[in-house]
Scaffold this motif. Sequence first.
Motif, mmCIF file in Angstrom:
data_model
loop_
_atom_site.group_PDB
_atom_site.id
_atom_site.type_symbol
_atom_site.label_atom_id
_atom_site.label_comp_id
_atom_site.label_asym_id
_atom_site.label_seq_id
_atom_site.Cartn_x
_atom_site.Cartn_y
_atom_site.Cartn_z
ATOM 1 N N MET A 1 45.901 37.188 37.135
ATOM 2 C CA MET A 1 46.073 38.557 36.653
ATOM 3 C C MET A 1 45.398 39.547 37.618
ATOM 4 S SD MET A 1 47.923 38.273 33.962
ATOM 5 C CE MET A 1 47.783 39.863 33.133
ATOM 6 N N PRO A 2 45.707 40.857 37.479
ATOM 7 C CA PRO A 2 45.143 41.833 38.420
ATOM 8 C C PRO A 2 43.616 41.893 38.378
ATOM 9 C CG PRO A 2 46.724 42.886 36.934
ATOM 10 C CD PRO A 2 46.698 41.447 36.564
ATOM 11 N N ASP A 3 43.016 41.582 37.224
ATOM 12 C CA ASP A 3 41.548 41.674 37.109
ATOM 13 C C ASP A 3 40.867 40.328 37.394
ATOM 14 O OD1 ASP A 3 42.418 40.251 34.905
ATOM 15 O OD2 ASP A 3 40.893 41.064 33.571
ATOM 16 N N ALA A 4 41.608 39.347 37.900
ATOM 17 C CA ALA A 4 41.025 38.002 38.111
ATOM 18 C C ALA A 4 39.926 38.058 39.165
ATOM 19 C CB ALA A 4 42.119 37.048 38.572
ATOM 20 N N ASP A 5 38.954 37.170 39.009
ATOM 21 C CA ASP A 5 37.952 36.956 40.062
ATOM 22 C C ASP A 5 38.681 36.139 41.143
ATOM 23 O OD1 ASP A 5 36.061 35.757 41.699
ATOM 24 O OD2 ASP A 5 34.562 35.599 40.107
ATOM 25 N N LEU A 6 39.091 36.814 42.213
ATOM 26 C CA LEU A 6 39.947 36.147 43.206
ATOM 27 C C LEU A 6 39.214 35.027 43.940
ATOM 28 C CD1 LEU A 6 42.222 38.854 44.887
ATOM 29 C CD2 LEU A 6 42.667 37.423 42.896
ATOM 30 N N ASP A 7 37.898 35.203 44.147
ATOM 31 C CA ASP A 7 37.142 34.119 44.805
ATOM 32 C C ASP A 7 37.242 32.844 43.973
ATOM 33 O OD1 ASP A 7 36.303 35.684 46.865
ATOM 34 O OD2 ASP A 7 34.421 36.271 45.897
ATOM 35 N N LEU A 8 36.996 33.016 42.665
ATOM 36 C CA LEU A 8 37.033 31.866 41.756
ATOM 37 C C LEU A 8 38.449 31.269 41.708
ATOM 38 C CD1 LEU A 8 35.751 30.133 39.458
ATOM 39 C CD2 LEU A 8 36.490 31.928 37.868
ATOM 40 N N ALA A 9 39.443 32.142 41.599
ATOM 41 C CA ALA A 9 40.826 31.653 41.495
ATOM 42 C C ALA A 9 41.206 30.871 42.743
ATOM 43 C CB ALA A 9 41.781 32.829 41.284
ATOM 44 N N ILE A 10 40.879 31.390 43.910
ATOM 45 C CA ILE A 10 41.270 30.731 45.167
ATOM 46 C C ILE A 10 40.521 29.409 45.323
ATOM 47 C CG2 ILE A 10 41.080 30.939 47.699
ATOM 48 C CD1 ILE A 10 41.779 34.003 47.153
ATOM 49 N N ARG A 11 39.222 29.445 45.013
ATOM 50 C CA ARG A 11 38.430 28.211 45.112
ATOM 51 C C ARG A 11 39.003 27.135 44.169
ATOM 52 N NH1 ARG A 11 33.762 30.707 44.274
ATOM 53 N NH2 ARG A 11 33.439 29.925 42.176
ATOM 54 N N SER A 12 39.330 27.545 42.959
ATOM 55 C CA SER A 12 39.810 26.584 41.951
ATOM 56 C C SER A 12 41.191 26.054 42.291
ATOM 57 C CB SER A 12 39.870 27.245 40.571
ATOM 58 O OG SER A 12 38.649 27.833 40.254
ATOM 59 N N ILE A 13 42.071 26.957 42.722
ATOM 60 C CA ILE A 13 43.446 26.529 43.048
ATOM 61 C C ILE A 13 43.407 25.581 44.246
ATOM 62 C CG2 ILE A 13 45.690 27.328 43.926
ATOM 63 C CD1 ILE A 13 45.218 29.896 42.220
ATOM 64 N N SER B 1 48.306 24.029 32.385
ATOM 65 C CA SER B 1 48.556 25.413 32.793
ATOM 66 C C SER B 1 47.199 26.084 32.989
ATOM 67 C CB SER B 1 49.352 26.134 31.704
ATOM 68 O OG SER B 1 48.672 26.008 30.453
ATOM 69 N N SER B 2 47.187 27.207 33.708
ATOM 70 C CA SER B 2 45.915 27.911 33.947
ATOM 71 C C SER B 2 46.133 29.413 33.933
ATOM 72 C CB SER B 2 45.349 27.612 35.342
ATOM 73 O OG SER B 2 44.947 26.308 35.471
ATOM 74 N N ILE B 3 45.043 30.140 33.651
ATOM 75 C CA ILE B 3 45.085 31.594 33.806
ATOM 76 C C ILE B 3 43.726 32.074 34.306
ATOM 77 C CG2 ILE B 3 44.546 32.058 31.349
ATOM 78 C CD1 ILE B 3 46.607 34.476 31.727
ATOM 79 N N PHE B 4 43.767 33.049 35.208
ATOM 80 C CA PHE B 4 42.547 33.694 35.701
ATOM 81 C C PHE B 4 42.598 35.162 35.325
ATOM 82 C CE2 PHE B 4 42.857 29.874 38.148
ATOM 83 C CZ PHE B 4 41.547 29.461 38.279
ATOM 84 N N THR B 5 41.674 35.592 34.458
ATOM 85 C CA THR B 5 41.577 36.984 34.011
ATOM 86 C C THR B 5 40.231 37.154 33.313
ATOM 87 O OG1 THR B 5 42.531 38.684 32.573
ATOM 88 C CG2 THR B 5 42.723 36.441 31.796
ATOM 89 N N LYS B 6 39.760 38.421 33.236
ATOM 90 C CA LYS B 6 38.520 38.650 32.471
ATOM 91 C C LYS B 6 38.837 39.286 31.117
ATOM 92 C CE LYS B 6 35.929 39.361 36.727
ATOM 93 N NZ LYS B 6 36.594 40.226 37.712
ATOM 94 N N ASN B 7 40.111 39.518 30.847
ATOM 95 C CA ASN B 7 40.519 40.239 29.640
ATOM 96 C C ASN B 7 40.724 39.252 28.483
ATOM 97 O OD1 ASN B 7 42.062 41.502 27.651
ATOM 98 N ND2 ASN B 7 42.994 42.905 29.134
#
Length: 490
Positions: free
Chosen positions: A262-274, A416-422
């Motif tokens: 999502m637009p508010d995702a922690d991109l560092d975390l998302a990229i590291r995890s993916i 499935s996964s989702i990255f967001t703070k909302n």
Amino acid sequence: MAVATRLYQNYVNGRFVSAQGAKTLPVENPATGATASDVPDSSVEDAREAIECADRAQRAWEKLAPIERANYLHKIAAGIRADAEHLARVLSEEQGKPLDQARGEANGTANYFDYTAEWARRIEGEVIASDEPNDMQLLLRQPIGVIGGIVPWNFPLYVLARKVAPALLTGNSIVVKPSEITPNSTLELGRIFDEAGVPAGVVNIVCGYGPTVGEELASNPLIGMVTVTGSIRTGSRVMELAAKNITKVSLELGGSHPVIVMPDADLDLAIRSIKAGRLLNTGQVCGAPDRTYVHESVAAEFTERLAKAMGKATYGNALVDEGRDLGPMVSARQLDAVSGRVERAIADGGQVVTGGKPAEDKPEGHYYPATVIANCRQDMAIVREEIFGPVMPVVTFHDLDEAIDWANDSIYGLASSIFTKNVDVIMRACRELRFGETYVNRENMMENMQGFHAGWRKSGIGGADGKYGVLEYTRTHVVYLQYDLAAGRA
Ligand code: NAD
């Protein structure tokens, strides 16, 4: 250092035996193309004999108190831990996975046996109120009998533990068929079962091919449940054969795991995890992230950074080049399948940002580098099919409805996964993603043994791990009991 070529035997009724006619099949080291071992190429008759031994052994095994059976599981766990380095090397050699991951799998397998043993005192029946006076109903949990366990090549030890540990704990016996591609580590476990003193015939290992040994496990009337981890094609064939005897099936099949960023995702975390999830076991994981849906507002930055991170991944022969991120693909067939999927994605309009073709510097093994493909669309085969390699297609979405619709638009329904703070978005995803597992702001990992690994749609029926994974190996027996006959209504 590579383990020398050797000849293994089946483990049947507490003895190490050859297949009838001493037929063997070779096992390849995918990092070098060399033959690592020869194992029995067993016949239908070999499988049948093992099933009959398992059937005889099960009767005494189920009479033991659960805690006694659990003690065997603890001994197996201790044996695996004591031999973990050797097991890891045998596993890396036949499967190709980096040695640190093979060590993790060997220790995770030991942990799985210990964890399952802890259920010995926790499997409970029920006492149900009756509609009659002086009457009660007892719901007992009893073993199914002989289990047929069909195992794939990607996690030969851990997936075997998922079947053997709950089967044994609950009083069943089992005949295991490892994948013909990775039987060595399983046969090493046979020695550990033997050293743990598991009674003869309670666990049996029969090597060979699917159409012979596998199909006998699915169709023999003495089998009470057949459990398969493998492809949809195999699951479907096993179900068809099991239908003849109305044999219970438990199927863990493939996956195509969507990740929503999502637009508010922690991109560092998302990229590291993916990256971690996609590259684990060189991408050959049923629950691995397989397609990323990224919001259009962050798509350019995300894709560039993901490609940079994935592009740094190193590859090599697990037993020679320790510390690499990737090993070879398990076989030439698997390499061709992944390579073909990427070529088709390019022809369909995908844009390779990193990787994109088989490694040229190591022709002796089946190496494919970490790959990111941008400009993908929902209708492309690379997005719709399970990739099973270190390749990540990226699709851009406009709003959450579109992302959830595309995520659900799959024959698979495993993870499935989702990255967001909302939190509102998280709760919508938990409600609307039609999958057996959803990971929120974290990578998916193999060792989630207290959860429940079960797919929706063509990803399977039934599941493994946790309480429900143990109960999968039991059947109910309800006793309707009338008492105090003199005073009662009888
Ligand atoms: P596969 O289906 O080719 O083989 C799996 C096992 O089934 C092997 O032991 C094989 O010999 C046996 N088999 C093949 N044909 C058979 C038949 N006709 N009858 C009975 N047995 C038969 O799968 P694979 O290539 O070893 O593994 C990759 C697949 O497994 C992927 O699709 C992957 O997603 C899936 N997988 C799923 C999970 C999960 O937990 N859901 C875990 C690991 C792998």
